[in-house]
Design a protein around this motif. Structure first.
Motif, short mmCIF file in Angstrom:
data_model
loop_
_atom_site.label_atom_id
_atom_site.label_comp_id
_atom_site.label_asym_id
_atom_site.label_seq_id
_atom_site.Cartn_x
_atom_site.Cartn_y
_atom_site.Cartn_z
N GLY A 22 -33.50 44.36 13.99
CA GLY A 22 -32.12 44.24 14.41
C GLY A 22 -31.86 45.03 15.69
N PRO A 23 -30.69 44.89 16.26
CA PRO A 23 -30.36 45.60 17.50
C PRO A 23 -30.20 47.10 17.26
CG PRO A 23 -28.44 44.49 16.66
CD PRO A 23 -29.57 44.06 15.79
N CYS A 24 -30.54 47.88 18.27
CA CYS A 24 -30.35 49.32 18.18
C CYS A 24 -28.88 49.67 18.39
CB CYS A 24 -31.22 50.05 19.21
SG CYS A 24 -30.79 49.68 20.93
N GLU A 25 -28.52 50.91 18.11
CA GLU A 25 -27.13 51.32 18.24
C GLU A 25 -26.64 51.27 19.68
OE1 GLU A 25 -29.62 55.13 17.62
OE2 GLU A 25 -29.57 53.05 16.93
N HIS A 26 -27.54 51.40 20.64
CA HIS A 26 -27.13 51.37 22.05
C HIS A 26 -26.74 49.95 22.47
CE1 HIS A 26 -30.33 54.47 21.43
NE2 HIS A 26 -29.30 55.23 21.79
N MET A 27 -27.43 48.93 21.96
CA MET A 27 -27.06 47.55 22.23
C MET A 27 -25.71 47.21 21.61
SD MET A 27 -30.65 45.57 21.58
CE MET A 27 -32.19 46.12 22.31
N ILE A 28 -25.52 47.63 20.37
CA ILE A 28 -24.26 47.35 19.69
C ILE A 28 -23.11 48.04 20.41
CG2 ILE A 28 -22.99 47.56 17.53
CD1 ILE A 28 -25.65 47.51 16.06
#
Length: 629
Positions: A521-527
């Motif tokens: 899944g996407p990392c927190e920086h992408m979100i």
């Protein structure tokens, strides 16, 4: 606050639902959850054909699942094992475990051929609510992308007996398959209740099922409830318009994006529908549209095929279009029944919905604890008023106060599952989804990474989009910088949003992405960058309506369209990039013409840019970027 993984729910049915169909008399007995008290309705259905087709359409939406399903290769692996090929039992078992984990809702048969055991985790059963004026059933699709509410008017039932309240209803596939056995000329009796004292119920074994409702399912279900309370652009279509759109969707298959359904809303004219990517124009036959000119792009159109069964009963169709990424609501007036269906632009509530759900949640820390306490108090007063007086519009609930504060409080109650916004009647109704209200903090974040992303967003200036690049025919590429103070490092995430609003081709400089990419899944920086971009876009759209806000714009692209008398669509694209204004215009199906104009200062370029936009508006062009649902 990190979201809980699941909410435990215990359902108790006195007997399974059943349908008994005979040539001249049929009975439908729906069993309700007995834990919610005496709730139910009983009566003779006046229009059996309407009841049958509406319930069949509702069941189609409930069972719909457009998620990609991989092929089950266990039989092939077993064949390879018999042939002595390189296919071990460990591979076979791993394949089966993967399929069971990927599709937990599909119960697999047991080895002895008996029926599958109920799984511990799954979606909630449909929700039945008995109001003084109607009986409604709410369902949420398996892929969490379609919500439907079917409301039967009280005058549909002859000799109606009702006990008001809300309970879960046993609407198993076995009952759904038997709905078609109902005949329009036969007398149909409906009996929906928590317990039945007849002999058949006494012989039936009670059903007790304990399930763990995933937070993602509950989050998606309540998101639709909250999105329904937001202001919308509304337009009406004739039933023939819906038929024409469904005919095109049934006879054609789009092999490439975009796959949207565009609404062209011009004041004083019936709405037009355009189906992409074929650019098929459907002229509307409904009443003239009243409101500002708009071109609204929506997604999720393939799920409209579930409405085909109801076309003979449709009297009016209303589409309510909300903000970018939010569900599109369709309201079908069926006479003595109303079907409201909400379609999202994605299948499965995932990263694509993070920014949309963020817009529906009350901001943490906004206004301080006192402001939040005042909002909770206002929500409690409005809930008490709805319980006392029944369905009420927003104007009645906001009497003596501000409409925006009242809407925010009611939106909070919708997230808690205690209030329902009836889109068809445009009133708020009390509806207790659970005996205890849902804590909105438990569904705020769908994963620990999303919670970490909002922690980053809470630091002023920590998340900043640095570059937004429009890629012709592909979408938008967003670059950003994230200052993670806990990691004492800066990261540079980026991702591309395609023409349908989905995120693809993401990248980040953090260790999480370098280790596993997007497999986890996407990392927190992408979100965080995704949510920050959505917030910045919303703020920019609000600021550009004022002279002060326009002075802050240094780079922007807007698209304007106009439909000619011949039916051809002219597209005019205007871009501002510092001291350069780029113009692109021409028919949509033809190669556009281009022009670049350089200015001495960015102020001169900005003035020329907005003058060009105003000239296009006065020439009959419509801003296609003003709203995209």
């Amino acid at each position: 606050m990190t979201a809980a993984l699941a909410r435990p729910i215990l359902l108790r049915y006195a007997a399974p639902s059943e349908l008994a169909a005979a040539p001249l008399h049929s009975s439908v007995r729906l069993s309700l959850d007995g834990a919610r008290g005496p709730v139910g309705v009983r009566g003779t259905v006046r229009d059996a054909a309407l009841f049958r087709d509406a319930m069949a359409a509702l069941a189609t939406i409930l069972e719909s699942d457009l998620r990609y399903k991989g092929r089950d290769r266990t039989a092939y692996l077993a064949y390879l094992m018999k042939q002595g090929k390189k296919a071990t039992a460990a591979i076979w078992e791993a394949q089966k475990a993967f399929l069971e984990g990927a599709f937990p809702d599909d119960a697999a048969p047991q080895g002895d051929g008996s029926a599958a055991k109920p799984r511990a985790s799954g979606a909630l059963d449909p929700v039945l609510t008995v109001h003084p004026d109607e009986v409604s059933i709410e369902v949420f699709s398996r892929d969490e992308s379609a919500y439907a509410r079917l409301a039967f008017s009280s005058d549909l039932f002859e000799g109606r007996e009702a006990a008001h309240g809300t309970a879960f209803v046993d609407l198993s596939p076995r009952i759904v398959e038997q709905i078609d056995r109902l005949r329009a000329y036969a007398k149909v009796e409906l009996d929906a209740g928590a317990a039945r004292a007849d002999a058949a119920a006494a012989r039936s074994a009670p059903i007790e099922r304990s399930i763990e409702v995933p937070t993602t399912w509950l989050r998606g279900f309540l998101q639709v409830q909250s999105a329904a309370t937001l202001p919308a652009v509304s337009c009406e279509l004739a039933p023939i318009d819906l038929y024409n759109a469904l005919f095109v969707l049934r006879t054609r298959k789009a092999k490439k994006p975009p796959r949207g359904l565009r609404f062209e809303l011009v004041p004083g004219k019936p709405p037009r529908l355009i189906l992409e990517p074929w650019e098929i124009l459907i002229e509307g036959h409904g009443p003239p549209y009243e409101g500002p000119p708009r071109v609204v792009r929506t997604f999720g159109r393939q799920r409209l095929l579930a409405l085909s069964r109801l076309l003979p009963h449709v009297q009016r169709v209303r589409a309510e279009l909300r903000g970018p990424g939010l569900p599109v609501f369709w309201v079908l007036d069926l006479g003595r029944a109303t079907l409201t269906i909400a379609l999202t632009g994605w299948t499965d509530s995932s990263w694509a919905s993070a920014a949309s759900f963020d817009a529906l949640m009350p901001r943490e820390g906004k206004g301080g604890d006192k402001a939040r306490a005042a909002l909770d108090a206002l929500a409690g007063r409005q809930l008490a008023l709805l319980r006392e007086r029944g369905p009420l519009p927003l104007a009645s609930l906001a009497a003596g106060g501000g409409a925006e504060d009242a809407r925010a409080a009611l939106q909070l109650e919708c997230l808690r599952g205690r209030v329902l916004y009836d889109v068809a009647r445009r009133v708020y109704r009390p509806r207790e989804l659970f005996a205890d209200p849902v804590d909105e903090r438990d569904i705020r974040y769908s994963s620990p990474r999303e919670a970490a992303a909002h922690r980053l967003l809470g630091a002023p200036g920590a998340v900043r989009p640095t570059k937004v690049h429009e890629i012709a025919g592909e979408g938008t590429e967003i670059h950003g910088e994230v200052a993670d103070r806990e990691a004492h490092r800066d990261f540079a995430p980026r991702f591309t949003m395609d023409l349908e609003g989905r995120v693809s081709d993401a990248w980040c400089s953090c260790p999480t992405f370098r280790r596993s990419g997007l497999r986890e899944g996407p990392c927190e920086h992408m979100i965080a960058l995704r949510v920050a971009y959505a917030r910045e876009r919303a703020e920019r759209d609000a600021l550009r309506q004022t002279a002060e806000g326009r002075s802050l714009i240094r780079a922007e692209t807007r698209t304007y369209v106009r439909r000619e008398a011949s039916g051809a669509e002219v597209v005019y694209r205007v871009s501002l990039d510092d001291r350069v204004v780029h113009l692109s215009w021409g028919a949509r199906a033809e190669a556009p013409r281009h022009q670049r104009i350089w200015f001495d200062t960015d102020g001169e370029a900005r003035d020329a840019y907005f003058k060009r936009l105003d000239a296009l508006t006065s020439s009959g062009f419509v801003d296609a970027d003003a709203s995209s649902a």
